[in-house]
Motif scaffolding. Structure first.
Motif, PDB file in Angstrom:
ATOM      1  N   HIS A 171       0.849  -1.182   0.000  1.00  0.00           N
ATOM      2  CA  HIS A 171       0.000   0.000   0.000  1.00  0.00           C
ATOM      3  C   HIS A 171       0.885   1.233   0.000  1.00  0.00           C
ATOM      4  N   VAL A 172       0.483   2.235  -0.768  1.00  0.00           N
ATOM      5  CA  VAL A 172       1.323   3.413  -0.971  1.00  0.00           C
ATOM      6  C   VAL A 172       1.678   4.107   0.339  1.00  0.00           C
ATOM      7  N   ARG A 173       0.807   4.018   1.349  1.00  0.00           N
ATOM      8  CA  ARG A 173       1.102   4.694   2.614  1.00  0.00           C
ATOM      9  C   ARG A 173       2.248   4.029   3.373  1.00  0.00           C
ATOM     10  N   GLU A 174       2.561   2.764   3.031  1.00  0.00           N
ATOM     11  CA  GLU A 174       3.658   2.064   3.691  1.00  0.00           C
ATOM     12  C   GLU A 174       5.010   2.370   3.057  1.00  0.00           C
ATOM     13  N   LEU A 175       5.011   3.079   1.939  1.00  0.00           N
ATOM     14  CA  LEU A 175       6.257   3.310   1.214  1.00  0.00           C
ATOM     15  C   LEU A 175       6.998   4.553   1.676  1.00  0.00           C
ATOM     16  N   GLU A 176       6.410   5.301   2.586  1.00  0.00           N
ATOM     17  CA  GLU A 176       7.104   6.429   3.211  1.00  0.00           C
ATOM     18  C   GLU A 176       7.663   7.403   2.173  1.00  0.00           C
ATOM     19  N   GLY A 177       6.847   7.733   1.167  1.00  0.00           N
ATOM     20  CA  GLY A 177       7.273   8.685   0.150  1.00  0.00           C
ATOM     21  C   GLY A 177       8.160   8.107  -0.933  1.00  0.00           C
ATOM     22  N   ARG A 178       8.268   6.786  -1.014  1.00  0.00           N
ATOM     23  CA  ARG A 178       9.164   6.148  -1.984  1.00  0.00           C
ATOM     24  C   ARG A 178       8.421   5.567  -3.186  1.00  0.00           C
ATOM     25  N   SER A 179       7.162   5.883  -3.371  1.00  0.00           N
ATOM     26  CA  SER A 179       6.360   5.222  -4.400  1.00  0.00           C
ATOM     27  C   SER A 179       6.874   5.480  -5.812  1.00  0.00           C
ATOM     28  N   LYS A 180       7.615   6.563  -6.030  1.00  0.00           N
ATOM     29  CA  LYS A 180       8.151   6.871  -7.359  1.00  0.00           C
ATOM     30  C   LYS A 180       9.588   6.384  -7.519  1.00  0.00           C
TER      31      LYS A 180
END
Length: 255
Positions: free
Chosen positions: A145-154
């Motif tokens: 889930h994007v919220r678990e990526l701590e701003g690393r989704s890109k």
């Protein structure tokens, strides 16, 4: 009373942000129609008096799909009824064979990021450091889930299934780690995926903690497992580093 704890837990879990019947279906391994039937039996208040409890096996399966052991799931419900904070779930990744399954399974493509999962760990050397061999195919993909990526989704992310025990007890064999190949800043005593050597194969990676002594320039690759000695990693951090480890899934049954 135990079944009431189970029902309370399930209803609360389904109402939490990021959770859904679709996620439960995938994580618990149900067919859509079967899970809908079970949830209707558990949660349909109109027919509550006539409903018999679902089987113990299904309760265990659903608890696991929600990220809990069966008894922790009952504790979850008891805490809710008693007005206490429920215990945290055991995080686990959703594994799919290809990113196309996101759409096929009806998951929100904006909310979930597919990350390639590798087993062999082979890497290729490039001018700006090390990266995974573009000809090395991922065995599967994991969804985060994007919220678990701590701003690393890109960022360029990769997942590895850990095959050894050198980082135990922190990272047991069989764990899955996620590394950010765009995050290569050296931070002493942190854990990274690093270029390594195994059985004469030089395009390989290893997961180690890094240290740099004040009186030497060589970067030391440290294992958390004391039976493995430090390894001299050389002086060229850019060539050594593949990416920083920032997410870990492990079996917590033995903790």
């Amino acid at each position: 009373m135990g079944y009431q704890y189970f029902k309370t837990s399930l209803e609360h879990w389904l109402n939490q942000e990021g959770n859904s019947q679709k996620i439960l279906q995938i994580q618990a391994g149900y067919k859509k129609a079967r899970l809908s039937q079970i949830l209707s039996q558990v949660l349909d208040k109109k027919h509550e008096k006539n409903n018999t409890p679902i089987s113990y096996d299904n309760q265990v399966k659903i608890a696991y799909g929600c990220g809990y052991s069966y008894f922790d799931f009952l504790e979850y419900g008891k805490n809710l009824i008693d007005g206490k904070t429920p215990p945290p779930a055991e995080p686990r990744p959703i594994i799919i064979q290809s990113p196309q399954e996101l759409t096929e399974k009806g998951l929100d493509t904006e909310a979930f990021i597919p990350i390639p999962l590798y087993e062999s760990g082979k890497v290729a050397a490039f001018r700006n450091g090390s990266a995974f061999n573009p000809y090395e195919e991922a065995t599967d993909h994991i969804l985060i889930h994007v919220r678990e990526l701590e701003g690393r989704s890109k960022h360029r992310l990769l997942a590895l299934e850990v095959g050894g025990d050198s980082m135990e007890p922190l990272i047991p064999k069989g764990s899955i780690i996620v590394a950010d190949t765009d995050d290569k800043e050296y931070i002493d005593n942190k854990v990274y995926v690093l270029k390594g050597y195994m059985d004469g194969v030089d395009n390989y990676v290893q997961i180690k903690r890094v240290r740099k002594a004040d009186n030497i320039q060589t970067i030391l690759l440290m294992s958390d497992n004391s039976k493995y000695p430090p390894i001299a990693g050389g002086k060229d951090w850019n060539a050594l580093c593949v990416g920083r480890v920032f997410r870990l899934w492990r079996n917590s049954l033995d903790i």
